[in-house]
Design an enzyme around this catalytic site. Structure first.
Site, PDB file in Angstrom:
ATOM      1  N   SER A  34      67.810  67.689  24.982  1.00 57.02           N
ATOM      2  CA  SER A  34      67.251  66.356  24.741  1.00 57.02           C
ATOM      3  C   SER A  34      66.505  66.403  23.409  1.00 57.02           C
ATOM      4  O   SER A  34      66.016  67.472  23.008  1.00 57.02           O
ATOM      5  CB  SER A  34      66.250  65.982  25.846  1.00 57.02           C
ATOM      6  OG  SER A  34      65.444  64.903  25.436  1.00 57.02           O
TER       7      SER A  34
ATOM      8  N   TYR B   7      59.286  68.736  31.357  1.00 57.18           N
ATOM      9  CA  TYR B   7      60.636  68.294  30.980  1.00 57.18           C
ATOM     10  C   TYR B   7      60.923  68.691  29.529  1.00 57.18           C
ATOM     11  O   TYR B   7      61.976  69.279  29.239  1.00 57.18           O
ATOM     12  CB  TYR B   7      60.764  66.776  31.158  1.00 57.18           C
ATOM     13  CG  TYR B   7      62.135  66.246  30.798  1.00 57.18           C
ATOM     14  CD1 TYR B   7      63.227  66.456  31.639  1.00 57.18           C
ATOM     15  CD2 TYR B   7      62.352  65.546  29.610  1.00 57.18           C
ATOM     16  CE1 TYR B   7      64.491  65.982  31.312  1.00 57.18           C
ATOM     17  CE2 TYR B   7      63.609  65.066  29.273  1.00 57.18           C
ATOM     18  CZ  TYR B   7      64.682  65.279  30.126  1.00 57.18           C
ATOM     19  OH  TYR B   7      65.922  64.811  29.799  1.00 57.18           O
TER      20      TYR B   7
HETATM   21  N1  LIG Z   1      69.211  59.595  30.170  1.00 54.55           N
HETATM   22  C1  LIG Z   1      68.502  60.042  29.146  1.00 54.55           C
HETATM   23  O1  LIG Z   1      67.752  59.303  28.489  1.00 54.55           O
HETATM   24  C2  LIG Z   1      68.624  61.486  28.744  1.00 54.55           C
HETATM   25  C3  LIG Z   1      68.110  61.862  27.482  1.00 54.55           C
HETATM   26  C4  LIG Z   1      68.203  63.194  27.116  1.00 54.55           C
HETATM   27  C5  LIG Z   1      68.795  64.125  27.936  1.00 54.55           C
HETATM   28  N2  LIG Z   1      69.291  63.723  29.159  1.00 54.55           N
HETATM   29  C6  LIG Z   1      69.870  64.766  30.021  1.00 54.55           C
HETATM   30  O2  LIG Z   1      71.183  64.395  30.408  1.00 54.55           O
HETATM   31  C7  LIG Z   1      71.497  65.021  31.647  1.00 54.55           C
HETATM   32  C8  LIG Z   1      72.118  64.003  32.594  1.00 54.55           C
HETATM   33  O3  LIG Z   1      71.146  63.056  32.969  1.00 54.55           O
HETATM   34  P1  LIG Z   1      71.446  61.506  33.161  1.00 54.55           P
HETATM   35  O4  LIG Z   1      70.629  60.794  32.166  1.00 54.55           O
HETATM   36  O5  LIG Z   1      72.888  61.262  33.230  1.00 54.55           O
HETATM   37  O6  LIG Z   1      70.721  61.269  34.569  1.00 54.55           O
HETATM   38  P2  LIG Z   1      71.276  60.870  36.006  1.00 54.55           P
HETATM   39  O7  LIG Z   1      72.141  59.671  35.930  1.00 54.55           O
HETATM   40  O8  LIG Z   1      70.064  60.840  36.871  1.00 54.55           O
HETATM   41  O9  LIG Z   1      72.195  62.111  36.382  1.00 54.55           O
HETATM   42  C9  LIG Z   1      71.688  63.343  36.786  1.00 54.55           C
HETATM   43  C10 LIG Z   1      72.792  64.092  37.492  1.00 54.55           C
HETATM   44  O10 LIG Z   1      72.248  65.352  37.929  1.00 54.55           O
HETATM   45  C11 LIG Z   1      72.546  65.498  39.324  1.00 54.55           C
HETATM   46  N3  LIG Z   1      71.498  66.254  39.994  1.00 54.55           N
HETATM   47  C12 LIG Z   1      70.197  65.924  40.142  1.00 54.55           C
HETATM   48  N4  LIG Z   1      69.569  66.830  40.897  1.00 54.55           N
HETATM   49  C13 LIG Z   1      70.501  67.758  41.232  1.00 54.55           C
HETATM   50  C14 LIG Z   1      70.477  68.939  42.018  1.00 54.55           C
HETATM   51  N5  LIG Z   1      69.356  69.363  42.634  1.00 54.55           N
HETATM   52  N6  LIG Z   1      71.624  69.652  42.167  1.00 54.55           N
HETATM   53  C15 LIG Z   1      72.768  69.239  41.580  1.00 54.55           C
HETATM   54  N7  LIG Z   1      72.851  68.135  40.821  1.00 54.55           N
HETATM   55  C16 LIG Z   1      71.735  67.402  40.655  1.00 54.55           C
HETATM   56  C17 LIG Z   1      72.625  64.087  39.866  1.00 54.55           C
HETATM   57  O11 LIG Z   1      73.483  64.019  41.013  1.00 54.55           O
HETATM   58  P3  LIG Z   1      73.050  64.054  42.553  1.00 54.55           P
HETATM   59  O12 LIG Z   1      71.834  63.190  42.694  1.00 54.55           O
HETATM   60  O13 LIG Z   1      74.275  63.574  43.252  1.00 54.55           O
HETATM   61  O14 LIG Z   1      72.759  65.505  42.835  1.00 54.55           O
HETATM   62  C18 LIG Z   1      73.302  63.362  38.720  1.00 54.55           C
HETATM   63  O15 LIG Z   1      74.697  63.512  38.790  1.00 54.55           O
HETATM   64  C19 LIG Z   1      70.200  65.647  32.165  1.00 54.55           C
HETATM   65  O16 LIG Z   1      70.203  67.035  31.891  1.00 54.55           O
HETATM   66  C20 LIG Z   1      69.132  64.942  31.342  1.00 54.55           C
HETATM   67  O17 LIG Z   1      67.968  65.724  31.207  1.00 54.55           O
HETATM   68  C21 LIG Z   1      69.227  62.432  29.576  1.00 54.55           C
END
Ligand SMILES: NC(=O)c1ccc[n+]([C@@H]2O[C@H](COP(=O)([O-])OP(=O)(O)OC[C@H]3O[C@@H](n4cnc5c(N)ncnc54)[C@H](OP(=O)(O)O)[C@@H]3O)[C@@H](O)[C@H]2O)c1
Length: 264
Positions: free
Chosen positions: A143, A156
């Site tokens: 991130s 985080y």
């Molecule tokens: N969105 C942003 O602004 C942003 C910015 C920078 C970086 N990121 C990074 O991008 C990545 C994806 O995030 P996202 O934004 O797409 O969020 P999201 O929609 O909340 O997706 C998170 C994913 O991780 C899975 N997950 C959560 N807890 C888990 C566990 N205990 N075991 C296995 N899987 C788990 C969730 O699935 P289940 O609930 O089905 O397990 C979901 O598929 C993350 O690493 C996040 O830090 C996001």
């Protein structure tokens, strides 16, 4: 089980929503078979059916809670043993809001298990398999808060700085063995992560929030171009290279027998 194809199989963690679901779609479009990992089996099954009906690929579902050591090991073992796997997208992650002092210790531990430990052990398992095969790719979702730790929750931001650092080290270890490594540093992206971590994004943030489609397309373009670090919203890549150069300028002076004169 996956059928054999040219591209091999991409294992995507956190594939049930947001960025991970977009990676799964884009990789299926590129002809990868898929191994979809997350906790929510129903969502994974729905995605798997959609992708298999739209693209000529297989999409296997592997439900796993990656805060659980046995589940991490099960996925790691698959990464070590399945010679069809050619790409790991370490995407599963959670965020926290609020101050370090007020953070609930169970949430902190779960975040570190998922964002740091699971990502490390899965990267390591993939690195072994891919190094032996002399091919493969590891994409780690960091991130931009890795570069701006003062602007977000401490745990985080630190977990994402770890992802960046680990990926840079991994590149030094396996980059010359045919393994491609990439850290993706998204800015704010419109996914469920915000709601899940208790943050409401009002309209004042609109100009800063990218769609997951645009984010993943840019990140995959960076991967295709062989970038080690991809920052999808950064207009001028020279800014990132200047930062790297400034860091390397420190290198000759970071370890000496004597303290610097100003401390004597
Ligand atoms: N969105 C942003 O602004 C942003 C910015 C920078 C970086 N990121 C990074 O991008 C990545 C994806 O995030 P996202 O934004 O797409 O969020 P999201 O929609 O909340 O997706 C998170 C994913 O991780 C899975 N997950 C959560 N807890 C888990 C566990 N205990 N075991 C296995 N899987 C788990 C969730 O699935 P289940 O609930 O089905 O397990 C979901 O598929 C993350 O690493 C996040 O830090 C996001």
């Amino acid at each position: 089980m996956s059928t054999v194809n040219d591209k091999g199989t991409a294992l995507v963690t956190g594939a049930s929503s947001g960025i991970g679901a977009r990676y799964a779609e884009r990789l299926a479009e590129r002809g990868y078979n898929l191994l979809l990992v997350a906790r929510d089996e129903q969502r994974l099954q729905r995605l798997s059916q959609q992708l298999q009906s739209r693209f000529a690929v297989t999409a296997e579902v592997m439900p796993a809670d990656l805060t659980d050591a046995r589940a991490i090991e099960r996925v790691a073992q698959r990464l070590r043993q399945d010679q069809q796997i050619s790409l790991l997208v370490n995407n599963a992650g959670v965020a926290l809001s609020g101050s370090l002092a007020e953070s609930d210790r169970h949430s902190v531990a779960a975040l570190l298990q998922l964002n740091v430990l699971a990502l490390t052990l899965l990267s390591s398992a993939a690195a072994v398999n891919f190094s032996i095969a002399g091919r493969g790719g590891i994409i780690n979702l960091g991130s931009v808060v890795a570069l701006l730790p003062e602007r977000f929750n401490a745990v985080y931001a630190a977990s994402k700085a770890y992802v960046l650092s680990l990926t840079q080290s991994l590149q030094a270890e396996v980059g010359d063995r045919g393994v491609r490594v990439q850290a993706v540093l998204p800015g704010m992206t419109r996914t469920e992560i915000w709601q899940r971590s208790g943050v409401t994004l009002d309209a004042s943030f609109d100009a800063m929030i990218m769609s997951p489609d645009d984010m993943v397309d840019a990140a995959l373009r960076g991967f295709d171009e062989g970038e080690l670090v991809t920052i999808p919203s950064l207009p001028d890549s020279a800014d990132w290279h200047n930062l790297l150069q400034a860091r390397m300028q420190l290198a000759p002076n970071l370890s000496h027998r004597q303290p610097a004169a100003r401390y004597s």
